[in-house]
Design an enzyme around this catalytic site. Sequence first.
Site, PDB file in Angstrom:
ATOM      1  N   ASP A  65      -8.160   9.806  -0.787  1.00 22.11           N
ATOM      2  CA  ASP A  65      -8.952   8.939  -1.801  1.00 22.11           C
ATOM      3  C   ASP A  65      -9.865   9.657  -2.752  1.00 22.11           C
ATOM      4  OD1 ASP A  65      -9.719   6.831  -3.158  1.00 22.11           O
ATOM      5  OD2 ASP A  65     -10.577   5.528  -1.625  1.00 22.11           O
TER       6      ASP A  65
ATOM      7  N   HIS B  14     -14.265  12.292   3.389  1.00 21.93           N
ATOM      8  CA  HIS B  14     -14.753  10.795   3.619  1.00 21.93           C
ATOM      9  C   HIS B  14     -16.027  10.798   4.518  1.00 21.93           C
ATOM     10  CE1 HIS B  14     -14.036   6.663   3.584  1.00 21.93           C
ATOM     11  NE2 HIS B  14     -13.167   6.900   2.827  1.00 21.93           N
TER      12      HIS B  14
ATOM     13  N   GLU C  28     -16.311  -1.355 -11.482  1.00 21.06           N
ATOM     14  CA  GLU C  28     -15.865  -0.721 -10.361  1.00 21.06           C
ATOM     15  C   GLU C  28     -16.079   0.641 -10.311  1.00 21.06           C
ATOM     16  OE1 GLU C  28     -13.452  -2.882  -7.725  1.00 21.06           O
ATOM     17  OE2 GLU C  28     -13.256  -1.387  -6.335  1.00 21.06           O
TER      18      GLU C  28
ATOM     19  N   LYS D 157      -2.220   8.941  -6.319  1.00 19.07           N
ATOM     20  CA  LYS D 157      -3.462   9.788  -6.328  1.00 19.07           C
ATOM     21  C   LYS D 157      -3.244  11.065  -6.008  1.00 19.07           C
ATOM     22  CE  LYS D 157      -6.570   6.045  -5.407  1.00 19.07           C
ATOM     23  NZ  LYS D 157      -7.767   5.487  -4.719  1.00 19.07           N
TER      24      LYS D 157
ATOM     25  N   GLU E 286      -2.364  10.579 -10.676  1.00 14.93           N
ATOM     26  CA  GLU E 286      -3.630   9.635 -10.841  1.00 14.93           C
ATOM     27  C   GLU E 286      -5.038  10.567 -10.324  1.00 14.93           C
ATOM     28  OE1 GLU E 286      -3.909   5.800  -9.434  1.00 14.93           O
ATOM     29  OE2 GLU E 286      -6.190   5.584  -9.386  1.00 14.93           O
TER      30      GLU E 286
ATOM     31  N   TRP F  96     -12.124   3.258   7.939  1.00 12.84           N
ATOM     32  CA  TRP F  96     -13.410   3.024   6.877  1.00 12.84           C
ATOM     33  C   TRP F  96     -14.442   4.068   7.682  1.00 12.84           C
ATOM     34  CZ3 TRP F  96     -13.427  -2.736   5.229  1.00 12.84           C
ATOM     35  CH2 TRP F  96     -12.388  -3.067   4.303  1.00 12.84           C
TER      36      TRP F  96
ATOM     37  N   LYS G  34      -1.729  -2.722  -8.333  1.00 12.97           N
ATOM     38  CA  LYS G  34      -2.276  -2.118  -7.190  1.00 12.97           C
ATOM     39  C   LYS G  34      -1.783  -3.366  -5.937  1.00 12.97           C
ATOM     40  CE  LYS G  34      -6.409  -1.428  -4.222  1.00 12.97           C
ATOM     41  NZ  LYS G  34      -7.782  -1.071  -4.465  1.00 12.97           N
TER      42      LYS G  34
ATOM     43  N   ARG H 200      -4.049   7.710   8.178  1.00 13.44           N
ATOM     44  CA  ARG H 200      -4.033   6.815   6.914  1.00 13.44           C
ATOM     45  C   ARG H 200      -3.530   7.917   5.678  1.00 13.44           C
ATOM     46  NH1 ARG H 200      -9.478   5.466   3.382  1.00 13.44           N
ATOM     47  NH2 ARG H 200      -8.366   5.591   1.062  1.00 13.44           N
TER      48      ARG H 200
ATOM     49  N   GLU I 147      -5.822  -2.618   0.279  1.00 15.70           N
ATOM     50  CA  GLU I 147      -7.295  -2.974   0.326  1.00 15.70           C
ATOM     51  C   GLU I 147      -7.349  -4.599   0.166  1.00 15.70           C
ATOM     52  OE1 GLU I 147      -9.155  -0.101  -2.284  1.00 15.70           O
ATOM     53  OE2 GLU I 147      -9.324   1.270  -0.571  1.00 15.70           O
TER      54      GLU I 147
ATOM     55  N   GLU J 227     -16.704   8.954  -8.238  1.00 15.73           N
ATOM     56  CA  GLU J 227     -17.297   8.015  -6.970  1.00 15.73           C
ATOM     57  C   GLU J 227     -17.663   8.832  -5.659  1.00 15.73           C
ATOM     58  OE1 GLU J 227     -13.872   5.620  -5.872  1.00 15.73           O
ATOM     59  OE2 GLU J 227     -15.201   4.788  -3.914  1.00 15.73           O
TER      60      GLU J 227
HETATM   61  C1  BDP Z   1     -11.254   3.584  -3.857  1.00 19.14           C
HETATM   62  C2  BDP Z   1     -12.553   2.723  -4.431  1.00 19.14           C
HETATM   63  C3  BDP Z   1     -12.019   1.301  -4.486  1.00 19.14           C
HETATM   64  C4  BDP Z   1     -10.818   1.254  -5.525  1.00 19.14           C
HETATM   65  C5  BDP Z   1      -9.769   2.133  -4.842  1.00 19.14           C
HETATM   66  C6  BDP Z   1      -8.406   2.041  -5.460  1.00 19.14           C
HETATM   67  O1  BDP Z   1     -13.465   3.002  -3.545  1.00 19.14           O
HETATM   68  O2  BDP Z   1     -13.085   1.040  -5.286  1.00 19.14           O
HETATM   69  O3  BDP Z   1     -10.443   0.022  -5.516  1.00 19.14           O
HETATM   70  O4  BDP Z   1      -9.809   3.295  -4.525  1.00 19.14           O
HETATM   71  O5  BDP Z   1      -8.021   3.159  -6.005  1.00 19.14           O
HETATM   72  O6  BDP Z   1     -11.686   5.011  -3.976  1.00 19.14           O
HETATM   73  O7  BDP Z   1      -7.755   1.282  -5.574  1.00 19.14           O
END
Ligand code: BDP
Length: 713
Positions: free
Chosen positions: A378, A534, A180, A373, A400, A556, A300, A349, A304, A406
């Site tokens: 993100d 984003h 991923e 994070k 993190e 999203w 986690k 968010r 999501e 990405e």
């Molecule tokens: C997002 C990613 C997703 C991850 C998520 C995460 O797009 O693939 O699963 O973070 O950190 O940025 O859990």
Amino acid sequence: MLRSMIAGLLAVLMLAEPAAADDGYDLWLRYTLAPAPQRAALHARATSIVAPGRSPLLASAVGELRRGFAGMTGVAPVMADRPAAGAIVLAVAGSRLLDGQALPLEGLGREGYVIRSATIAGVPVTLIAANGEAGLLYGSFALLRRAQMADWPARLDERSAPKVQLRVLNHWDNLDRTVERGYAGQSIWDWWSLPDWKGPRYTDYARANASLGINGAVLNNVNARPESLTAPFIAKAAALADVMRPWGIKIYLSARFSAPIEIGKLNTADPLDPAVQAWWRAKADEIYKAIPDFGGFLVKANSEGQPGPQDYHRTHADGANVLAQAVRRHGGIVMYRAFVYSEANPDDRAKQAYADFKPLDGRFDDNVIVQVKNGAIDFQPREPFHPLFGAMPRTPLMLEFQITKEYLGQNFSLAYLGPLFEEVLRADTMAHGRGDTVSRVVQGKVDPYRITGIAGVANIGVDRDWSGSTFNQANWYAFGRFAWDPDASSAAIAREWAAMTFTPDPRFVTPAVAMMQRSREAVVDYMTPLGLHHQMATGYHYGPAPWVHALARPEWNPVYYARADASGIGFNRTASGSNAVAQYAPPVAAFYADPKTTPDEELLWFHHLPWDYRMRSGRILWDELALRYQHGVAEVAAMRRQWAALRPYVDEERFAKTAAFLTREQHDAEWWRDASLAYWSSLSRRPLPAGVPAPAHPLEHYQSITLPFAPGN
Ligand code: BDP
């Protein structure tokens, strides 16, 4: 005249080396033959090695020293029982070899080291001393780093210890070998052939990590399959743990919260259910039987679509603690992620992690560390620091980062993340007062933490060069070095990396580092300048899509974040908007509450402003925005020119791939600029300022682009 002749001669000697083809497999551990004059000097300082035994950690240290000096000098140092002139002497505290040396070993822990030019038994040696064998391993790599960088002073005197305990890579690797957000090929973990076959790549992976001080690896994706906790996969993980152990690296696994149902046949995963608690205990016992030094779990949950304690109306603390209790008697820990947001929650968010976790401060067991994070959304090209840092005095927080890019151009962009890491670590949370930086929070210096850690989402795969491009290797490198010392400098780290990965010749290193240091800001500018975030395409997250508005969950959609319309652009996170600013310490909140004090770089993160808002530069926001995109594109063009000028110092293979990727990045930068400006101008209805070309195509063209086979998704 003579001087310039010698310089010219040296240049020729140094130039002779990089011509050899290099596919990047050796990373920064290339150990290429030094130019003749340096070679002899280096050999004279590495004639032999004296080591206190043959334990696995020592064997790694000694093996690496021999390999490194053999490569650089052409002669492997011999093993010796007692010091001779030019020996490298490895010694742990208490060794008789250290008698009379008065070394500052106190406070170095088991992993720190001292390197000194010393005299032992009347002969000059290089001494590597530590309290534990891990320190000798790290000290050996530090010496090799100096040798590779041609930075070995006449009198060595170096002392270093990690400022953070857990320095961990998170692999988002699936059991079917897809990764991923992986852009460097399949997973390096060949689950199918494990545990029977332990290929040499595992050892090289461990060596590279040990060279940086990385001491942990989470093997599987945070979006975890329950099967990763079944007996066959425990056996496979145990085989990898056996390879990693001699390099000081512990193995961790991501745990799926609902595993007690899926593989345990229970009808609940409620963390307060005694049967669930017993199941996790038994599972932990089973793992520790196979991996006695297993590090613990990464989780986690309720994020999501992942299962979690909230499915049972329990808190994240309840969820973390059930796993923590299972591993605690074995000395294990739980890294519990704060990356949570819910489709059922209409709030901004950016506020949701803080809202969920802040009230739980102090409610986590003492072998839990909450993994946060760097920013509240993100892993965007730029985010303000996460408001949880400094806000959890009674809960250790682990930082993190995402090493795999990405949201920063994935494999193609030459974006060195050192400045991003540095910016986050130096950000001042003002938790109790000035100087309470994220770095100090993470080190447990702002509030006393019993566990400290930094995690990085790995960018590693089976590509020959491991990371998809040579310059992506620099991000793995920088992550490791910052995890060891969060107060390090991104430029100094880039210098080390460039010198070791290519050549220590300053005619290469100086311009290469200058280019690296600007490279991430270029991405920010051509993708999401002035605090935008984003804005990328759905799912695969590559390329621009600021117009997307109809996805199932509001957060999203890029339009959720930019909030652009005819009147202006930006997310109002002040008191008149979502009031996310209130999650920061009062002085920081006040600073971000006012557009006049908010830095341009974060402006639209916190404020919704009219298109004609007057910026610090004197220009209106619209013009400033357009010029930033243009500047990002121009920076990539400048990087291409710079790279072309460095051709004499780089082997053909790595030169050509980097050049091709920079060409691709230039295309992508223009695509981002043109698509974004085509869309924004459909709202602002303003002309582009001088110096910014009109988009090459109409908006519909950009809106029609999809990349269904993009990797990592
Ligand atoms: C997002 C990613 C997703 C991850 C998520 C995460 O797009 O693939 O699963 O973070 O950190 O940025 O859990």
